[in-house]
Design a protein around this motif. Structure first.
Motif, PDB file in Angstrom:
ATOM      1  N   GLN A   1      -1.313  -7.492   0.970  1.00  0.00           N
ATOM      2  CA  GLN A   1      -0.863  -6.644   2.079  1.00  0.00           C
ATOM      3  C   GLN A   1      -0.448  -7.529   3.252  1.00  0.00           C
ATOM      4  OE1 GLN A   1      -3.698  -3.748   3.545  1.00  0.00           O
ATOM      5  NE2 GLN A   1      -2.145  -2.619   4.703  1.00  0.00           N
TER       6      GLN A   1
ATOM      7  N   PHE B   1       2.763  -3.481   0.691  1.00  0.00           N
ATOM      8  CA  PHE B   1       1.846  -3.911  -0.360  1.00  0.00           C
ATOM      9  C   PHE B   1       2.635  -4.609  -1.464  1.00  0.00           C
ATOM     10  CE2 PHE B   1      -0.200  -0.432   1.789  1.00  0.00           C
ATOM     11  CZ  PHE B   1      -1.519  -0.843   1.906  1.00  0.00           C
TER      12      PHE B   1
ATOM     13  N   TYR C   1      -6.459  -0.383   2.369  1.00  0.00           N
ATOM     14  CA  TYR C   1      -6.242  -1.391   1.321  1.00  0.00           C
ATOM     15  C   TYR C   1      -6.895  -0.976   0.010  1.00  0.00           C
ATOM     16  CZ  TYR C   1      -6.887  -5.885  -1.121  1.00  0.00           C
ATOM     17  OH  TYR C   1      -6.928  -6.895  -2.045  1.00  0.00           O
TER      18      TYR C   1
ATOM     19  N   LYS D   1      -5.154   1.559  -2.116  1.00  0.00           N
ATOM     20  CA  LYS D   1      -4.036   1.040  -2.916  1.00  0.00           C
ATOM     21  C   LYS D   1      -4.520   0.184  -4.085  1.00  0.00           C
ATOM     22  CE  LYS D   1      -0.250   2.437  -0.745  1.00  0.00           C
ATOM     23  NZ  LYS D   1       0.858   3.181  -1.408  1.00  0.00           N
TER      24      LYS D   1
END
Length: 636
Positions: free
Chosen positions: A101, A107, A172, A175
């Protein structure tokens, strides 16, 4: 009717044969990670008093660390096959948040950072996986693998339940973790355990933090065994209920094991990080651990019935600017090689440690058969030197950077509006201000980490951590004072992670008066910037080129390109780019004197070589068939 019966009899025979074949294949693969097909498993890696079990059978973890982001993707299979052939049964890898990231809303899980493909490849080759998803991983990465844009928040408290930090972690993990859930053991994948954070005991600023991270993992579907990893004297403060504690060490003694047993009396003992060597810093020696010392310690760990993970089994390279730094006893930046004196060298070569370990691990091969054959080595080549034939002054590339930022006061890298207002993570930043006199220039220790200083583009001196004053020559009228500041790497561990801002972090004084009205250029030297330089006004190399500057040459690789090592005798300090890719820094002070250049980074035919040099160069880049990591010193 007779014919029909005969046919039915044949069908039954064929069906029985097919059933036997399927049964045999399932039997052979029961002890291996699933690869192309998934099987449902109920009991993963578990704790049974003093030992681990896998599917209720005793299991000794023979682990090895290898980071996918430090090994060219084209070599993943080769390195993992060499790991398997050594007798390793479990791959361990960290997951660097900073690379996945790079900006708040951006990302990257593709190509070199395709973590799912890496884990699936490990499964295909018969390796289990222990994952270290962070968010902090250390791994000798810049800021321990945390993204530098977190530091834009002036109140940020990294590795705590500070609202800004946990919000970023949640985004984060939202994802990252869904990509990993289906790769867990009980879902037919190879992941048998997940580590909660990393050596939090040495930080331990927030008692609620480890609980938050554990719950963040579990609430997103992580259901395999959880563990923590700390030094023996911080095991208590680094653990969390519901996770097995493990220890880090290089030299085994009874006290370290007792510390673990006291805290965890009814659990298995594991050395999660047995350090097979060590990392290097600029201006020091190349650190090595004798092979006999290493294998005797591993042998003793196994004799005691403990599990072990070798950190590192294969270190690879910290390409680009990803290396971290040490803060204690003084600031020292890490070199780009992450060879680590590991059993498998930076370039994937076998070492004496590898062969000693293979002999040891072969005795722990439960199947009783021999280990897989050792894969053949890749060819290495000494190419003809690249002669630098074009030159581009630093001052001529400024028009190829993003639009400069103007500020009345100095602004650190992280708070620049660069990269979609995510700040600058790596590289250099140029600060320019107007002066009307000479005198004494004081940095006030506000330079992070080095600054080349110029007046009207003429070099006058260097600021670094211990050089705090510089004389500015007298002159007529208005002149431009320039400071080219390099981020040499953010500290990767310690209690001062929140203070790792780079660039100019405070006022620079001329005759005790703060400089004001800066024009600031971001020189993070990303691939897009290097590619844009092909359109720049390069000039034939003059007899006395100006520094700092960019130098261009060509490497010719005929046929299938081989691995090689870049050497720059006669150059002082800078960065090497091959076909736009940042190989890393070089610095004449050593210890590292060569940069590993993997064959997959080269094209068959012409390859562009660009060198950014700060102070002086030989105008020739050599390519040799052996590394030079510097004068060695044994780790004490």
């Amino acid at each position: 009717m007779v014919v029909l019966r005969i046919r039915n009899t044949h069908k039954r025979k064929y069906a029985l044969i097919c059933l036997c074949i399927v049964g045999f294949i399932m039997y052979k693969n029961l002890g291996k990670p699933a690869s192309n097909w998934r099987i449902s498993r109920k009991v993963g890696l578990s704790v049974n008093t003093s030992q681990f079990t896998l599917e209720r059978e005793p299991f000794c973890i023979l682990g090895g660390s290898m980071h996918y982001f430090r090994v060219p993707r084209a070599y993943w299979r080769d390195r993992l096959m060499k790991m398997k052939a050594c007798g390793i049964n479990t791959l361990t890898t960290s997951v660097p948040w900073s690379l996945h990231q790079p900006e708040k809303g951006v990302f990257n899980f593709h190509t070199q950072l395709d973590l799912e493909a890496y884990i699936s490849l490990a499964a295909e080759l018969g390796l289990w996986v222990i994952l270290r998803p962070g968010p902090y991983v250390s791994a000798e990465l810049d800021l321990g693998g945390l993204p530098s844009w977190l530091l834009r928040d002036s109140s940020m408290r990294l590795r705590t339940t500070h609202p800004g930090f946990i919000q970023a972690v949640n985004t984060y993990f939202d994802k990252l973790l869904p990509k990993l859930v289906s790769l867990q053991f009980k879902k037919g994948g190879p992941i048998i355990a997940v580590q909660v954070e990393n050596e939090y005991g040495s930080f331990a600023k927030d008692q609620s933090y480890m609980i938050f991270i554990k719950e963040a993992l579990q609430s997103r579907g992580i259901s395999e065994l959880l563990l923590t990893s700390d030094n023996h004297n911080t095991l208590k403060s680094g653990g969390v209920d519901g996770a097995i504690r493990s220890v880090k060490l290089q030299k085994l003694n009874q006290r370290k094991i007792q510390d673990l047993n006291v805290i965890q009396p009814n659990g298995p003992s594991m050395v999660m990080d047995y350090w097979t060597g060590g990392y290097d810093v600029w201006g020091d020696l190349h650190h090595v651990l004798p092979p006999e010392d290493m294998v005797s310690t591993v042998r003793e760990i196994l004799r005691r019935g403990m599990s072990v993970n070798l950190y590192m089994f294969h270190g690879g390279s910290s390409f680009g600017f990803m290396s971290g730094a040490l803060a204690e006893p003084s600031y020292r930046a890490l070199v780009p090689s992450y060879d680590y004196d590991a059993p498998l060298s930076e370039a994937g070569e076998y070492t004496p440690k590898y062969h000693l370990l293979r002999d040891l691990f072969s005795r722990y091969n439960k199947k009783g058969g021999s280990l897989p054959d050792i894969p053949a080595l890749h060819y290495r080549e000494a190419y003809e030197p690249a002669i630098m034939y074009q030159h581009l002054s630093l001052w001529d590339v400024l028009s190829f950077t993003d639009r400069p930022f103007k500020s009345s006061r100095p602004v650190n890298m992280e708070n620049l509006p660069a990269n979609n207002r995510n700040g600058q993570s790596y590289g250099y930043t140029l600060y320019e201000a107007t002066i009307t006199s000479g005198g004494l220039l004081k940095s006030g220790d506000n330079v992070r980490d080095r600054a080349l200083v110029f007046v009207d583009r003429n070099y006058i001196g260097l600021f670094k951590r211990k050089t705090l004053e510089l004389a500015v020559p007298d002159g007529q009228g208005q002149r431009t004072l320039s400071l080219l500041v390099e981020n040499c790497g953010r500290v990767h561990r310690g209690r001062d992670l929140d203070k790792q801002h780079k660039g100019l972090v405070g006022d620079i004084l001329l005759n005790n008066t703060p400089l004001r009205d800066f024009t600031i250029y971001s020189l993070d030297m990303k691939p897009s910037f290097i590619d844009s330089l092909y359109q720049a006004p390069w000039k034939s190399l003059p007899e006395s080129p100006s520094f700092p500057g960019f130098f261009m040459g060509r490497l010719f690789a005929y046929g299938y390109p081989s691995d090689t090592f870049v050497k720059l005798p006669g150059w002082e300090k800078g960065v090497v780019f091959i076909n736009g890719l940042n190989l890393g820094r070089y610095w004449s002070i050593g210890p590292q004197q060569s940069l590993y250049l993997p064959g997959p980074f080269l094209n068959s035919g012409i390859n562009q070589v660009i060198v950014f040099e700060e102070k002086e160069g030989d105008y020739k880049v050599n390519f040799e068939d052996a590394p030079d990591l510097g004068m060695a010193a044994e780790i004490q």
